[in-house]
Design a protein around this motif. Structure first.
Motif, PDB file in Angstrom:
ATOM      1  N   ALA A 126       0.827  -1.206   0.000  1.00  0.00           N
ATOM      2  CA  ALA A 126       0.000   0.000   0.000  1.00  0.00           C
ATOM      3  C   ALA A 126       0.859   1.252   0.000  1.00  0.00           C
ATOM      4  O   ALA A 126       0.601   2.215  -0.739  1.00  0.00           O
ATOM      5  N   GLY A 127       1.907   1.266   0.825  1.00  0.00           N
ATOM      6  CA  GLY A 127       2.798   2.421   0.868  1.00  0.00           C
ATOM      7  C   GLY A 127       3.480   2.658  -0.463  1.00  0.00           C
ATOM      8  O   GLY A 127       3.585   3.805  -0.928  1.00  0.00           O
ATOM      9  N   ALA A 128       3.941   1.568  -1.101  1.00  0.00           N
ATOM     10  CA  ALA A 128       4.622   1.696  -2.393  1.00  0.00           C
ATOM     11  C   ALA A 128       3.694   2.254  -3.460  1.00  0.00           C
ATOM     12  O   ALA A 128       4.062   3.158  -4.220  1.00  0.00           O
ATOM     13  N   ILE A 129       2.471   1.743  -3.533  1.00  0.00           N
ATOM     14  CA  ILE A 129       1.525   2.157  -4.572  1.00  0.00           C
ATOM     15  C   ILE A 129       1.059   3.601  -4.357  1.00  0.00           C
ATOM     16  O   ILE A 129       1.063   4.411  -5.286  1.00  0.00           O
ATOM     17  N   VAL A 130       0.681   3.911  -3.116  1.00  0.00           N
ATOM     18  CA  VAL A 130       0.195   5.260  -2.818  1.00  0.00           C
ATOM     19  C   VAL A 130       1.325   6.280  -2.967  1.00  0.00           C
ATOM     20  O   VAL A 130       1.132   7.364  -3.544  1.00  0.00           O
ATOM     21  N   GLY A 131       2.499   5.953  -2.453  1.00  0.00           N
ATOM     22  CA  GLY A 131       3.635   6.875  -2.545  1.00  0.00           C
ATOM     23  C   GLY A 131       4.021   7.170  -3.982  1.00  0.00           C
ATOM     24  O   GLY A 131       4.241   8.328  -4.347  1.00  0.00           O
ATOM     25  N   ASP A 132       4.079   6.138  -4.809  1.00  0.00           N
ATOM     26  CA  ASP A 132       4.407   6.337  -6.220  1.00  0.00           C
ATOM     27  C   ASP A 132       3.346   7.185  -6.921  1.00  0.00           C
ATOM     28  O   ASP A 132       3.664   8.018  -7.777  1.00  0.00           O
ATOM     29  N   SER A 133       2.077   6.966  -6.563  1.00  0.00           N
ATOM     30  CA  SER A 133       0.992   7.729  -7.195  1.00  0.00           C
ATOM     31  C   SER A 133       1.078   9.210  -6.837  1.00  0.00           C
ATOM     32  O   SER A 133       0.893  10.078  -7.701  1.00  0.00           O
ATOM     33  N   ILE A 134       1.369   9.499  -5.573  1.00  0.00           N
ATOM     34  CA  ILE A 134       1.535  10.901  -5.163  1.00  0.00           C
ATOM     35  C   ILE A 134       2.749  11.507  -5.857  1.00  0.00           C
ATOM     36  O   ILE A 134       2.719  12.654  -6.309  1.00  0.00           O
ATOM     37  N   GLY A 135       3.839  10.713  -5.942  1.00  0.00           N
ATOM     38  CA  GLY A 135       5.021  11.188  -6.642  1.00  0.00           C
ATOM     39  C   GLY A 135       4.734  11.504  -8.104  1.00  0.00           C
ATOM     40  O   GLY A 135       5.261  12.474  -8.659  1.00  0.00           O
ATOM     41  N   TYR A 136       3.887  10.694  -8.734  1.00  0.00           N
ATOM     42  CA  TYR A 136       3.501  10.929 -10.125  1.00  0.00           C
ATOM     43  C   TYR A 136       2.795  12.283 -10.263  1.00  0.00           C
ATOM     44  O   TYR A 136       3.102  13.063 -11.178  1.00  0.00           O
ATOM     45  N   VAL A 137       1.859  12.567  -9.366  1.00  0.00           N
ATOM     46  CA  VAL A 137       1.132  13.840  -9.413  1.00  0.00           C
ATOM     47  C   VAL A 137       2.082  15.014  -9.201  1.00  0.00           C
ATOM     48  O   VAL A 137       2.015  16.030  -9.898  1.00  0.00           O
ATOM     49  N   ILE A 138       2.993  14.868  -8.223  1.00  0.00           N
ATOM     50  CA  ILE A 138       3.957  15.941  -7.946  1.00  0.00           C
ATOM     51  C   ILE A 138       4.853  16.175  -9.163  1.00  0.00           C
ATOM     52  O   ILE A 138       5.108  17.318  -9.555  1.00  0.00           O
ATOM     53  N   GLY A 139       5.335  15.097  -9.769  1.00  0.00           N
ATOM     54  CA  GLY A 139       6.189  15.228 -10.942  1.00  0.00           C
ATOM     55  C   GLY A 139       5.457  15.834 -12.124  1.00  0.00           C
ATOM     56  O   GLY A 139       6.029  16.624 -12.886  1.00  0.00           O
ATOM     57  N   ARG A 140       4.195  15.492 -12.299  1.00  0.00           N
ATOM     58  CA  ARG A 140       3.414  16.029 -13.414  1.00  0.00           C
ATOM     59  C   ARG A 140       3.188  17.528 -13.272  1.00  0.00           C
ATOM     60  O   ARG A 140       3.191  18.276 -14.249  1.00  0.00           O
ATOM     61  N   LYS A 141       2.994  17.965 -12.029  1.00  0.00           N
ATOM     62  CA  LYS A 141       2.773  19.397 -11.790  1.00  0.00           C
ATOM     63  C   LYS A 141       4.086  20.176 -11.736  1.00  0.00           C
ATOM     64  O   LYS A 141       4.156  21.324 -12.189  1.00  0.00           O
ATOM     65  N   GLY A 142       5.124  19.564 -11.175  1.00  0.00           N
ATOM     66  CA  GLY A 142       6.393  20.285 -11.006  1.00  0.00           C
ATOM     67  C   GLY A 142       7.274  20.277 -12.230  1.00  0.00           C
ATOM     68  O   GLY A 142       7.979  21.254 -12.494  1.00  0.00           O
ATOM     69  N   GLY A 143       7.261  19.161 -12.989  1.00  0.00           N
ATOM     70  CA  GLY A 143       8.070  19.067 -14.203  1.00  0.00           C
ATOM     71  C   GLY A 143       9.567  19.149 -13.932  1.00  0.00           C
ATOM     72  O   GLY A 143      10.042  18.884 -12.822  1.00  0.00           O
ATOM     73  N   GLN A 144      10.323  19.553 -14.927  1.00  0.00           N
ATOM     74  CA  GLN A 144      11.787  19.629 -14.837  1.00  0.00           C
ATOM     75  C   GLN A 144      12.272  20.603 -13.765  1.00  0.00           C
ATOM     76  O   GLN A 144      13.269  20.334 -13.095  1.00  0.00           O
ATOM     77  N   PRO A 145      11.621  21.771 -13.562  1.00  0.00           N
ATOM     78  CA  PRO A 145      12.081  22.671 -12.490  1.00  0.00           C
ATOM     79  C   PRO A 145      12.124  21.998 -11.125  1.00  0.00           C
ATOM     80  O   PRO A 145      12.965  22.330 -10.291  1.00  0.00           O
TER      81      PRO A 145
END
Length: 216
Positions: free
Chosen positions: A62-81
Motif C-alpha cells: 500500500a505504501g509503495a503504490i500510494v507513494g508512487d501515485s503521489i510522486g507521479y502527481v507531484i512530478g506532473r505538476k512540477g516538471g523539470q524545475p
C-alpha cells in the motif's frame, strides 16, 4: 540493518506496520529514505513472530503504490524545475547524472521502467515523479505501479520471512560438532586458495622474466 532491526523491536507491532507503510511510501514519493531496509527488518521480525508477515506485506504494498501515485502527481505538476531544485538540495540522489540516466531508462522501456524500477534503489525514488514529469499516461503508470509495488513488497516480505524461519530452525539444531566441521572446512579451503594463488603469482613472475629475457 541490525540497528534498524533492534529499533523496530522496541516499538509496538501496530507501529511497525505503520512505519513500514510510511517509510516505503515516502521513499516511493521521492524522498530518499531506507524503505527496503525497513521492509527487510520488519520481515525478519515476522520470522521471529513479533509481527505478522501478511500485514507487513500489505502495508508495504500500500505504501509503495500510494507513494508512487503521489510522486507521479507531484512530478506532473512540477516538471523539470522540480528536479532542478531537488538536484541542488540532494545531489547524491537527484543530481543531473542520476536524472539523465533515469530518463534514458524511461524513454527506452516506458511503463516497464516503473515496474522494474521498483527493484532498483535509484529508480524506486525517481519512478513516480519522473513518470509524471515525462507525461506518461496515468493508466499505464498505474498498471506498472500496482504490479511492481505488490510484487516487490510481497516478494521481499515472503522471501526474507521464509529465509528467516529456515535460518532460525537451522541455528536451533546447530551443534558444536557442526561448528567444528565448518571451521575445519573453512581453514582447509583458505589454505587451498592461498596455495593456488601463490602458484599463479609464481607462474606470472616466471612468464614475465622469460619475456624480459627474450626482449633483451
Amino acid at each position: 540493518m541490525h540497528v534498524v532491526d533492534e529499533w523496530l523491536q522496541t516499538i509496538p507491532s501496530v507501529w511497525v506496520y505503520v512505519l513500514v507503510g510510511l517509510v516505503v511510501g515516502l521513499e516511493s514519493l521521492g524522498i530518499p529514505l531506507p524503505g527496503e531496509i525497513v521492509l527487510v527488518s520488519a520481515a525478519l521480525l515476522a520470522a521471529q513472530g513479533v509481527v505478522h508477515p501478511l500485514v507487513v506485506g500489505i502495508c508495504a504494498s500500500a505504501g509503495a503504490i500510494v507513494g508512487d501515485s503521489i510522486g507521479y502527481v507531484i512530478g506532473r505538476k512540477g516538471g523539470q524545475p522540480l528536479f532542478d531544485r531537488l538536484g541542488r538540495r540532494f545531489p547524491k540522489h537527484f543530481g543531473p547524472a542520476h536524472i539523465a540516466k533515469a530518463e534514458q531508462v524511461f524513454h527506452r522501456w516506458g511503463m516497464w521502467a516503473v515496474f522494474f524500477g521498483r527493484f532498483v534503489a535509484l529508480l524506486r525514488i525517481l519512478a513516480g515523479p519522473l513518470a509524471g514529469a515525462l507525461r506518461m499516461p496515468y493508466w499505464r503508470f498505474a498498471v506498472a505501479n500496482i504490479l511492481g509495488g505488490v510484487l516487490w513488497a510481497g516478494g521481499t516480505t515472503a522471501g526474507v520471512y521464509y529465509l528467516g524461519v529456515v535460518a532460525d530452525k537451522w541455528m536451533k539444531n546447530f551443534s558444536w560438532a557442526g561448528l567444528g566441521v565448518a571451521v575445519v572446512f573453512g581453514i582447509a579451503t583458505t589454505m587451498w586458495l592461498k596455495r593456488k594463488a601463490a602458484k599463479s603469482v609464481a607462474a606470472e613472475e616466471e612468464q614475465a622474466a622469460a619475456t624480459e629475457a627474450v626482449g633483451a
